[in-house]
Design a protein around this motif. Sequence first.
Motif, PDB file in Angstrom:
ATOM      1  N   SER A 223      34.793  39.547  25.000  1.00 22.99           N
ATOM      2  CA  SER A 223      36.210  39.386  25.316  1.00 22.99           C
ATOM      3  C   SER A 223      36.483  39.560  26.809  1.00 22.99           C
ATOM      4  CB  SER A 223      37.037  40.393  24.507  1.00 22.99           C
ATOM      5  OG  SER A 223      38.396  40.337  24.865  1.00 22.99           O
ATOM      6  N   ASN A 224      35.730  40.451  27.456  1.00 21.68           N
ATOM      7  CA  ASN A 224      35.947  40.751  28.872  1.00 21.68           C
ATOM      8  C   ASN A 224      35.549  39.615  29.807  1.00 21.68           C
ATOM      9  OD1 ASN A 224      37.000  43.272  28.403  1.00 21.68           O
ATOM     10  ND2 ASN A 224      35.052  44.345  28.668  1.00 21.68           N
ATOM     11  N   LEU A 225      34.796  38.646  29.299  1.00 18.81           N
ATOM     12  CA  LEU A 225      34.332  37.558  30.157  1.00 18.81           C
ATOM     13  C   LEU A 225      35.502  36.754  30.723  1.00 18.81           C
ATOM     14  CD1 LEU A 225      31.164  36.161  28.336  1.00 18.81           C
ATOM     15  CD2 LEU A 225      31.272  37.089  30.652  1.00 18.81           C
ATOM     16  N   ILE A 226      36.483  36.472  29.859  1.00 17.60           N
ATOM     17  CA  ILE A 226      37.661  35.715  30.303  1.00 17.60           C
ATOM     18  C   ILE A 226      38.903  36.504  29.929  1.00 17.60           C
ATOM     19  CG2 ILE A 226      38.929  33.536  30.171  1.00 17.60           C
ATOM     20  CD1 ILE A 226      36.368  32.173  29.280  1.00 17.60           C
ATOM     21  N   LYS A 227      39.540  37.093  30.911  1.00 21.28           N
ATOM     22  CA  LYS A 227      40.725  37.917  30.659  1.00 21.28           C
ATOM     23  C   LYS A 227      41.951  37.017  30.462  1.00 21.28           C
ATOM     24  CE  LYS A 227      38.863  41.689  33.485  1.00 21.28           C
ATOM     25  NZ  LYS A 227      37.638  40.984  33.898  1.00 21.28           N
ATOM     26  N   GLU A 228      42.979  37.601  29.843  1.00 25.15           N
ATOM     27  CA  GLU A 228      44.185  36.797  29.574  1.00 25.15           C
ATOM     28  C   GLU A 228      44.752  36.247  30.880  1.00 25.15           C
ATOM     29  OE1 GLU A 228      47.428  37.499  30.466  1.00 25.15           O
ATOM     30  OE2 GLU A 228      47.022  39.393  31.493  1.00 25.15           O
ATOM     31  N   PRO A 229      45.190  34.980  30.871  1.00 23.92           N
ATOM     32  CA  PRO A 229      45.656  34.339  32.104  1.00 23.92           C
ATOM     33  C   PRO A 229      47.171  34.339  32.308  1.00 23.92           C
ATOM     34  CG  PRO A 229      45.320  32.676  30.437  1.00 23.92           C
ATOM     35  CD  PRO A 229      45.034  34.010  29.770  1.00 23.92           C
ATOM     36  N   PHE A 230      47.922  34.769  31.298  1.00 24.63           N
ATOM     37  CA  PHE A 230      49.376  34.565  31.323  1.00 24.63           C
ATOM     38  C   PHE A 230      50.077  35.347  32.427  1.00 24.63           C
ATOM     39  CE2 PHE A 230      47.852  34.164  26.913  1.00 24.63           C
ATOM     40  CZ  PHE A 230      48.071  32.807  26.750  1.00 24.63           C
ATOM     41  N   SER A 231      49.598  36.569  32.683  1.00 26.89           N
ATOM     42  CA  SER A 231      50.262  37.380  33.703  1.00 26.89           C
ATOM     43  C   SER A 231      49.963  36.895  35.119  1.00 26.89           C
ATOM     44  CB  SER A 231      49.864  38.854  33.559  1.00 26.89           C
ATOM     45  OG  SER A 231      48.459  39.014  33.566  1.00 26.89           O
ATOM     46  N   ARG A 232      49.116  35.859  35.251  1.00 27.02           N
ATOM     47  CA  ARG A 232      48.853  35.265  36.565  1.00 27.02           C
ATOM     48  C   ARG A 232      49.940  34.269  36.965  1.00 27.02           C
ATOM     49  NH1 ARG A 232      43.005  32.751  37.459  1.00 27.02           N
ATOM     50  NH2 ARG A 232      43.992  32.316  39.475  1.00 27.02           N
ATOM     51  N   LEU A 233      50.696  33.780  35.974  1.00 23.71           N
ATOM     52  CA  LEU A 233      51.724  32.777  36.256  1.00 23.71           C
ATOM     53  C   LEU A 233      52.815  33.352  37.154  1.00 23.71           C
ATOM     54  CD1 LEU A 233      52.124  31.176  32.723  1.00 23.71           C
ATOM     55  CD2 LEU A 233      51.292  30.009  34.780  1.00 23.71           C
ATOM     56  N   ASN A 234      53.253  32.571  38.101  1.00 24.86           N
ATOM     57  CA  ASN A 234      54.301  33.024  39.027  1.00 24.86           C
ATOM     58  C   ASN A 234      55.598  33.363  38.295  1.00 24.86           C
ATOM     59  OD1 ASN A 234      52.709  32.745  41.318  1.00 24.86           O
ATOM     60  ND2 ASN A 234      53.234  30.570  41.558  1.00 24.86           N
ATOM     61  N   ALA A 235      55.900  32.598  37.235  1.00 18.38           N
ATOM     62  CA  ALA A 235      57.125  32.864  36.476  1.00 18.38           C
ATOM     63  C   ALA A 235      57.061  34.229  35.807  1.00 18.38           C
ATOM     64  CB  ALA A 235      57.321  31.776  35.421  1.00 18.38           C
ATOM     65  N   VAL A 236      55.893  34.574  35.282  1.00 22.19           N
ATOM     66  CA  VAL A 236      55.724  35.876  34.630  1.00 22.19           C
ATOM     67  C   VAL A 236      55.775  36.988  35.663  1.00 22.19           C
ATOM     68  CG1 VAL A 236      54.143  37.304  33.267  1.00 22.19           C
ATOM     69  CG2 VAL A 236      54.370  34.853  32.763  1.00 22.19           C
ATOM     70  N   LYS A 237      55.130  36.780  36.809  1.00 21.58           N
ATOM     71  CA  LYS A 237      55.160  37.789  37.871  1.00 21.58           C
ATOM     72  C   LYS A 237      56.578  38.015  38.372  1.00 21.58           C
ATOM     73  CE  LYS A 237      50.476  37.053  39.668  1.00 21.58           C
ATOM     74  NZ  LYS A 237      49.664  36.604  40.835  1.00 21.58           N
ATOM     75  N   SER A 238      57.344  36.944  38.458  1.00 18.95           N
ATOM     76  CA  SER A 238      58.722  37.059  38.937  1.00 18.95           C
ATOM     77  C   SER A 238      59.563  37.911  37.995  1.00 18.95           C
ATOM     78  CB  SER A 238      59.333  35.657  39.079  1.00 18.95           C
ATOM     79  OG  SER A 238      60.676  35.727  39.467  1.00 18.95           O
ATOM     80  N   VAL A 239      59.417  37.653  36.690  1.00 26.30           N
ATOM     81  CA  VAL A 239      60.158  38.442  35.700  1.00 26.30           C
ATOM     82  C   VAL A 239      59.708  39.898  35.746  1.00 26.30           C
ATOM     83  CG1 VAL A 239      60.569  38.783  33.237  1.00 26.30           C
ATOM     84  CG2 VAL A 239      60.552  36.464  34.195  1.00 26.30           C
ATOM     85  N   ALA A 240      58.391  40.111  35.890  1.00 23.74           N
ATOM     86  CA  ALA A 240      57.857  41.477  35.939  1.00 23.74           C
ATOM     87  C   ALA A 240      58.393  42.235  37.147  1.00 23.74           C
ATOM     88  CB  ALA A 240      56.333  41.433  35.973  1.00 23.74           C
ATOM     89  N   ASN A 241      58.472  41.558  38.284  1.00 22.74           N
ATOM     90  CA  ASN A 241      58.984  42.208  39.494  1.00 22.74           C
ATOM     91  C   ASN A 241      60.445  42.608  39.341  1.00 22.74           C
ATOM     92  OD1 ASN A 241      56.575  42.009  40.916  1.00 22.74           O
ATOM     93  ND2 ASN A 241      57.066  39.972  41.735  1.00 22.74           N
TER      94      ASN A 241
END
Length: 281
Positions: A223-241
């Motif tokens: 599972s660790n080989l490919i980590k989830e990619p969703f939190s890399r999206l700029n839209a997700v980062k913007s909401v998180a910020n």
Amino acid sequence: MLRLLTIEFHKLKYNRASKVLSLIYFGLLTSIALIAAVKFDIGPIKFHLADMGIFNFPYIWHFNTYMASILKFFLLLVIVSMMANEYSYKTLKQNLIDGLSKKEFILSKFYTVVVFALISTIFVFVVSLILGLVYSDYNELSIITTDLIYLLAFFIKLVGFFSMGLFFGILVKRSAFAVGAMVVWLIGESMFKGYLFWSFRDADKTSESVDAIMQFLPLESISNLIKEPFSRLNAVKSVANQIGENFTKSYDVNFSAILIVCAWTFIFMYLSYKLLQKRDL
């Protein structure tokens, strides 16, 4: 090698279930492209997944390999049924009578696993490349070829996962029980992870301590080989910020994770061979 692969694919050629599962798997891989067509247009709310940048190079390599790896269970069924059929139809015993050694038999299965993983990787590469060329905002060659290591990680992930399934297929001789054994193993790893969180609850860096141990377990390492990619999206980062959250995790493919999965692949194949060697057929 070619002779062993010919024997295996000759068996699969006459296995209807394996052909159906393989078609479903590759059909679902192709359906990743349908994500681009997802649109919501309800009054002032307009939402188009393709516009969120999920098909931008080089992010698409990460996103598509992660999504494709979720579908690997369909090919797992092909792998374990391939092994279970050897016992059900007595083809294992017949192969040995015909002069195939137990080592060659295990190698033929491993070669088949590698071929399935390789075809899947090439398929994901082609689908991702086409989607990226159509939807990506960045089409420079240097950007397109960035992060191709996710394809290597995807290949190793499949080989490791299928090798584990092959081992359980040899161990229990029934495809349903083999899949069930892997589910039980997954539950066991999850319970152990929960126990570690409880044990390290007073530590300064609980999550890091748990991850340092869990990374050596087979399914966790895969599972660790490919980590989830969703939190890399700029839209997700913007909401998180906006809510005061920051994502600081690394999304890189770690060389240590590759080594651990390769080690487990070797262990599973070696155990499969030793198990077959000692078993009275």
